[in-house]
Write a protein that holds these residues in place. Structure first.
Motif, mmCIF file in Angstrom:
data_model
loop_
_atom_site.group_PDB
_atom_site.id
_atom_site.type_symbol
_atom_site.label_atom_id
_atom_site.label_comp_id
_atom_site.label_asym_id
_atom_site.label_seq_id
_atom_site.Cartn_x
_atom_site.Cartn_y
_atom_site.Cartn_z
ATOM 1 N N VAL A 1 0.854 -1.181 0.000
ATOM 2 C CA VAL A 1 0.000 0.000 0.000
ATOM 3 C C VAL A 1 0.900 1.244 0.000
ATOM 4 N N HIS A 2 0.537 2.198 -0.828
ATOM 5 C CA HIS A 2 1.274 3.451 -0.935
ATOM 6 C C HIS A 2 0.328 4.599 -0.628
ATOM 7 N N TRP A 3 0.876 5.694 -0.167
ATOM 8 C CA TRP A 3 0.064 6.862 0.196
ATOM 9 C C TRP A 3 0.578 8.116 -0.510
ATOM 10 N N ASN B 1 4.061 0.350 2.106
ATOM 11 C CA ASN B 1 3.379 0.242 3.413
ATOM 12 C C ASN B 1 3.881 1.201 4.482
ATOM 13 N N ASN B 2 5.209 1.328 4.613
ATOM 14 C CA ASN B 2 5.701 2.123 5.744
ATOM 15 C C ASN B 2 7.051 2.791 5.484
ATOM 16 N N ASN B 3 7.381 3.053 4.219
ATOM 17 C CA ASN B 3 8.661 3.684 3.899
ATOM 18 C C ASN B 3 8.452 5.117 3.422
ATOM 19 N N ARG B 4 9.230 6.028 4.029
ATOM 20 C CA ARG B 4 9.121 7.438 3.661
ATOM 21 C C ARG B 4 10.200 7.797 2.642
ATOM 22 N N ASP C 1 9.228 12.638 9.383
ATOM 23 C CA ASP C 1 8.941 11.378 10.091
ATOM 24 C C ASP C 1 7.660 11.452 10.909
ATOM 25 N N ARG C 2 6.927 12.558 10.793
ATOM 26 C CA ARG C 2 5.606 12.646 11.422
ATOM 27 C C ARG C 2 4.601 11.752 10.697
ATOM 28 N N PHE C 3 4.948 11.374 9.474
ATOM 29 C CA PHE C 3 4.072 10.532 8.675
ATOM 30 C C PHE C 3 4.539 9.071 8.782
ATOM 31 N N SER C 4 3.581 8.178 9.042
ATOM 32 C CA SER C 4 3.931 6.763 9.118
ATOM 33 C C SER C 4 2.777 5.936 8.587
ATOM 34 N N GLY C 5 3.110 4.745 8.072
ATOM 35 C CA GLY C 5 2.087 3.877 7.513
ATOM 36 C C GLY C 5 2.154 2.495 8.127
#
Lengths: 111, 120
Positions: free
Chosen positions: A35-37, A53-56, A62-66
């Motif tokens: 999943v990507h955002w 899924n969870n890579n910035r 780093d306030r954003f996380s998945g």
């Protein structure tokens, strides 16, 4: 018509933590696809926010996380800031549609 | 740095055709596929399909088979989206987007978008 369902809107005060859900099915997220955002600021093109899924990507705070589990995924924004006011979309692959699909989109409002 | 630069806004009458361009720079154009995404006014993102920049083979999402054509000119690193028989419901911003690796997703790079307005 999107096969990934998101809440139309979420809101929070500056500094708070908000989460956006992305609910799929066994033919997309449940088939173990990543999943990507994306973040879309008003009047601009979407920007990749979270990959795999969870890579910035470089430059994303780093306030954003998945996270991802079973047939759903979530995007969390901690320490909400005024500049985070935007539309957010999840994305995955769907094996029945044989291609990428986007979520319905969520508008984040900073109170 | 990777850049995708799209052509400017278009105003067309119903029944006409339009061709949107997407010029890539900062990478080897034929290395990654080029995708097209539609966003109708006030609506979400919809994947239209993609074109294999090595072979020129296009793949269209279900809703975009028939009046939509993807093409390339690799000599100028440019992808094109042509829409024929324009209808009012084709009014939207059209984006080109590409991954940063030889994978399908995610779309690391996006064009700035091209507004196509259809009105009599």
């Amino acid at each position: 018509q999107s096969v990934l369902t998101q809440p139309p809107s979420v809101s929070g005060a500056p500094g708070q933590r908000v989460t956006i859900s992305c609910t799929g099915t066994s033919s997309n997220i449940g088939s173990n696809y990543d999943v990507h955002w994306y973040q879309q600021l008003p009047g601009t093109a979407p920007r990749l926010l979270i990959s795999g899924n969870n890579n910035r990507p470089s430059g994303v705070p780093d306030r954003f996380s998945g996270s991802k589990s079973d047939t759903s995924a979530s995007l969390a924004i901690s320490g909400l800031q005024a500049e985070d006011e935007a539309d957010y979309y999840c994305q995955s692959l769907d094996r029945l549609l044989s291609g990428p699909v986007f979520g319905t989109g969520t508008k984040v409002t900073v109170l | 740095q990777v850049q995708l630069v799209q052509s400017g806004s278009e105003l067309k009458k119903p029944g006409a055709s339009v061709k949107v361009s997407c010029k890539a720079s900062g990478y080897t154009f034929t290395r990654y596929g080029m995708n097209w995404v539609r966003q109708a006014p006030g609506q979400g993102l919809q994947w239209m399909g993609w074109i294999n920049t090595k072979t020129g083979n296009p793949t269209y999402a279900q809703d975009f088979r028939g009046r939509f054509v993807f093409s390339l000119d690799t000599s100028v690193s440019t992808a094109y989206l042509q829409i024929s028989g324009l209808r009012s419901e084709d009014t939207a911003v059209y984006y080109c987007a590409t991954p940063a690796r030889e994978v399908i997703l995610p779309f690391h790079y996006w064009g700035q978008g091209t507004l196509v307005a259809v009105s009599s």
